[in-house]
Scaffold this motif. Structure first.
Motif, PDB file in Angstrom:
ATOM      1  N   UNK A 175       0.810  -1.210   0.000  1.00  0.00           N
ATOM      2  CA  UNK A 175       0.000   0.000   0.000  1.00  0.00           C
ATOM      3  C   UNK A 175       0.848   1.267   0.000  1.00  0.00           C
ATOM      4  N   UNK A 176       1.988   1.218   0.624  1.00  0.00           N
ATOM      5  CA  UNK A 176       2.810   2.422   0.705  1.00  0.00           C
ATOM      6  C   UNK A 176       3.858   2.544  -0.382  1.00  0.00           C
ATOM      7  N   UNK A 177       3.818   1.682  -1.392  1.00  0.00           N
ATOM      8  CA  UNK A 177       4.829   1.736  -2.457  1.00  0.00           C
ATOM      9  C   UNK A 177       4.598   2.935  -3.364  1.00  0.00           C
ATOM     10  N   UNK A 178       5.660   3.504  -3.930  1.00  0.00           N
ATOM     11  CA  UNK A 178       5.522   4.669  -4.812  1.00  0.00           C
ATOM     12  C   UNK A 178       4.735   4.336  -6.073  1.00  0.00           C
ATOM     13  N   UNK A 179       4.027   5.311  -6.644  1.00  0.00           N
ATOM     14  CA  UNK A 179       3.212   5.073  -7.852  1.00  0.00           C
ATOM     15  C   UNK A 179       4.032   4.635  -9.057  1.00  0.00           C
ATOM     16  N   UNK A 180       5.337   4.883  -9.049  1.00  0.00           N
ATOM     17  CA  UNK A 180       6.166   4.500 -10.192  1.00  0.00           C
ATOM     18  C   UNK A 180       6.203   2.985 -10.386  1.00  0.00           C
ATOM     19  N   UNK A 181       5.920   2.238  -9.323  1.00  0.00           N
ATOM     20  CA  UNK A 181       5.907   0.783  -9.417  1.00  0.00           C
ATOM     21  C   UNK A 181       4.516   0.318  -9.847  1.00  0.00           C
ATOM     22  N   UNK A 182       4.441  -0.368 -10.982  1.00  0.00           N
ATOM     23  CA  UNK A 182       3.157  -0.846 -11.509  1.00  0.00           C
ATOM     24  C   UNK A 182       2.799  -2.177 -10.866  1.00  0.00           C
ATOM     25  N   UNK A 183       1.520  -2.316 -10.529  1.00  0.00           N
ATOM     26  CA  UNK A 183       1.045  -3.538  -9.881  1.00  0.00           C
ATOM     27  C   UNK A 183       0.493  -4.521 -10.921  1.00  0.00           C
ATOM     28  N   UNK A 184       0.875  -5.794 -10.853  1.00  0.00           N
ATOM     29  CA  UNK A 184       0.273  -6.812 -11.734  1.00  0.00           C
ATOM     30  C   UNK A 184      -1.158  -7.100 -11.278  1.00  0.00           C
ATOM     31  N   UNK A 185      -1.945  -7.671 -12.178  1.00  0.00           N
ATOM     32  CA  UNK A 185      -3.323  -8.019 -11.808  1.00  0.00           C
ATOM     33  C   UNK A 185      -3.339  -9.093 -10.728  1.00  0.00           C
ATOM     34  N   UNK A 186      -2.540 -10.158 -10.927  1.00  0.00           N
ATOM     35  CA  UNK A 186      -2.519 -11.270  -9.991  1.00  0.00           C
ATOM     36  C   UNK A 186      -1.120 -11.863  -9.920  1.00  0.00           C
ATOM     37  N   UNK A 187      -0.809 -12.462  -8.785  1.00  0.00           N
ATOM     38  CA  UNK A 187       0.374 -13.314  -8.659  1.00  0.00           C
ATOM     39  C   UNK A 187      -0.122 -14.657  -8.131  1.00  0.00           C
ATOM     40  N   UNK A 188       0.501 -15.744  -8.603  1.00  0.00           N
ATOM     41  CA  UNK A 188      -0.023 -17.077  -8.346  1.00  0.00           C
ATOM     42  C   UNK A 188       1.014 -17.977  -7.688  1.00  0.00           C
ATOM     43  N   UNK A 189       0.538 -18.863  -6.843  1.00  0.00           N
ATOM     44  CA  UNK A 189       1.374 -19.931  -6.301  1.00  0.00           C
ATOM     45  C   UNK A 189       1.766 -20.865  -7.436  1.00  0.00           C
ATOM     46  N   UNK A 190       2.942 -21.462  -7.317  1.00  0.00           N
ATOM     47  CA  UNK A 190       3.483 -22.295  -8.388  1.00  0.00           C
ATOM     48  C   UNK A 190       2.528 -23.431  -8.756  1.00  0.00           C
ATOM     49  N   UNK A 191       2.265 -23.556 -10.067  1.00  0.00           N
ATOM     50  CA  UNK A 191       1.417 -24.622 -10.565  1.00  0.00           C
ATOM     51  C   UNK A 191      -0.009 -24.210 -10.859  1.00  0.00           C
ATOM     52  N   UNK A 192      -0.381 -22.963 -10.551  1.00  0.00           N
ATOM     53  CA  UNK A 192      -1.759 -22.527 -10.742  1.00  0.00           C
ATOM     54  C   UNK A 192      -2.038 -21.980 -12.136  1.00  0.00           C
ATOM     55  N   UNK A 193      -0.999 -21.587 -12.872  1.00  0.00           N
ATOM     56  CA  UNK A 193      -1.180 -20.913 -14.153  1.00  0.00           C
ATOM     57  C   UNK A 193      -0.557 -21.744 -15.263  1.00  0.00           C
ATOM     58  N   UNK A 194      -1.267 -21.860 -16.364  1.00  0.00           N
ATOM     59  CA  UNK A 194      -0.740 -22.585 -17.515  1.00  0.00           C
ATOM     60  C   UNK A 194      -0.081 -21.613 -18.484  1.00  0.00           C
ATOM     61  N   UNK A 195       1.161 -21.930 -18.847  1.00  0.00           N
ATOM     62  CA  UNK A 195       1.893 -21.138 -19.833  1.00  0.00           C
ATOM     63  C   UNK A 195       2.442 -22.099 -20.875  1.00  0.00           C
ATOM     64  N   UNK A 196       1.856 -22.083 -22.072  1.00  0.00           N
ATOM     65  CA  UNK A 196       2.248 -23.040 -23.095  1.00  0.00           C
ATOM     66  C   UNK A 196       1.848 -24.441 -22.666  1.00  0.00           C
ATOM     67  N   UNK A 197       2.826 -25.314 -22.558  1.00  0.00           N
ATOM     68  CA  UNK A 197       2.537 -26.689 -22.130  1.00  0.00           C
ATOM     69  C   UNK A 197       2.960 -26.934 -20.680  1.00  0.00           C
TER      70      UNK A 197
END
Length: 412
Positions: free
Chosen positions: A279-301
């Motif tokens: 919450x206190x980080x400077x606005x210059x740092x862009x926030x991703x929509x989500x971050x996931x625990x390993x194995x939750x997201x499929x990328x390619x195969x």
């Protein structure tokens, strides 16, 4: 039942029970407490002593099986009216009892640490319990067969070292060291392994008494070899498989969203703490929509993620969120900017990431040791961590200036 109890009271192996109990419990309690409240890691922690109990089982089984090769013992036994299998079974059951009771007791102790919160994933716990059971039974069968083939002075040693070779030198999952949520032990495959190991023990009952007869026996020897081959085949099958995402992750929302496996419910509070620090980080740092625990997201195969919580480390979560923020902040650098950055041997982004990681982790020292870094990289790491100890206004000014400089110089 009576012959079994008689063998249990008379075998010298019974004196090893207190030591096996202490070893099993000590191995469980000496681990970090991160596994408390996680069924997969609880079962894996309780199953780790199976490695050492298996070594003892292999040696003890070889010693027990080789006792019958002495002529003064062999001839009276051969003349007994009872079948060989009925005579051998109580000895084998006594051995299995002596090695399984400490193991199951250790699993019960581990169970008591997680049962009060009863998180999701109890099937994972059962899978790892059976995995250790299969390993111990296989060790007993292996040692019994070795004890019948080799002289009594070599059999126990060969049983122990043979088992160590199988479990450590070869790439098997007879024993695992952790049970993360992203992996699922297959109950059916593990049950097949337990059955195969039990059949191997049963085949050993039919082996002839005495090493000379054993070496000449064609049919029982072939049956034992077939049983051993079947058990080895069942043991070679991977029974712990990666999971492929879930339809019901736990997602904690803040400036970004942290998604966890349902079995990682324990880490919800950790995710909330890390998100509160964004919450206190400077606005210059862009926030991703989500971050996931390993194995939750499929990328390619592949199924991937931003962080893993295998050791329950808040630094691991902070590192994953940091890398996701860095990737989003410097997204413009993907179009050739990183090539310019690397050619210049600039380490500004590394320093920024180490500052951000320490800040999101709540300060202190990292729970890992970095190695293989160049002198410039090591200096950037130390500079970034030192910035995290300065006043908040100075941190935000430095971070904003670093982001602007990198973007303008390399990624504009």
């Amino acid at each position: 039942m009576r012959p079994f109890l008689l063998h249990l009271r008379s075998t010298p192996l019974r004196w090893a029970l207190p030591a096996l109990f202490l070893l099993d419990i000590a191995l469980i309690l000496s681990r970090d407490s991160y596994w408390h409240g996680l069924w997969g890691d609880t079962g894996a922690t309780g199953q780790i002593p199976a490695l050492y109990l298996g070594m003892f089982s292999a040696g003890a089984a070889a010693w027990t099986a080789s006792l019958r090769e002495r002529p003064e013992v062999l001839e009276p036994l051969s003349a007994m009216p009872r079948s060989q299998q009925r005579a051998e079974l109580p000895r084998m059951l006594a051995l299995v009892f002596i090695v399984l009771v400490p193991y199951l007791t250790g699993q019960a102790v581990a169970f008591c640490f997680t049962a009060p919160s009863w998180p999701p994933g109890f099937i994972q716990y059962l899978g790892y319990v059976l995995l250790g059971l299969a390993a111990i039974l296989l060790a007993c069968g292996w040692g019994w067969l070795v004890g019948r083939l080799l002289p009594s002075r070599w059999g126990p040693l060969a049983g122990v070292f043979g088992w160590v070779l199988v479990t450590i030198a070869f790439d098997t999952d007879l024993v695992v060291v952790s049970g993360p949520a992203r992996e699922q032990p297959g109950l059916l495959l593990i049950a097949v392994r337990v059955v195969a190991a039990t059949l191997l023990l049963g085949a050993c009952l039919w082996l002839p008494l005495g090493r000379e007869r054993m070496l000449r026996a064609a049919l029982p020897g072939a049956a034992a070899v077939v049983a051993l081959a079947a058990t080895a085949g069942a043991s070679g099958i991977d029974v712990v498989a990666p999971r492929h995402g879930t339809d019901d992750p736990i997602c904690v929302k803040g400036r970004t969203t942290v998604c966890l496996w349902p079995e990682e419910e324990k880490y919800r509070a950790m995710a909330e703490r890390v998100l509160a620090r964004t919450e206190g980080l400077p606005p210059a740092l862009a926030m991703p929509d989500k971050v996931h625990s390993l194995g939750l997201v499929r990328m390619g195969d592949r199924w991937v993620g931003d962080f893993d919580l295998d050791s329950g480390s808040e630094w691991a979560l902070a590192d994953g969120v940091t890398r996701a923020i860095s990737a989003e902040t410097f997204a413009a650098c993907r179009r050739g900017g990183w090539e310019k950055y690397n050619k210049a041997n600039d380490q500004s982004v590394l320093a920024l990431e180490r500052w951000l990681e320490k800040r999101l982790a709540g300060g202190g020292e990292p729970e890992y040791t970095e190695s293989g870094m160049s002198e410039s990289q090591s200096k950037a790491v130390e500079d970034g961590k030192s910035i995290a100890d300065k006043p908040a206004a100075e941190q935000e000014r430095w971070a904003s200036d670093t982001v602007r400089t990198v973007l303008e110089k390399y990624c504009g």
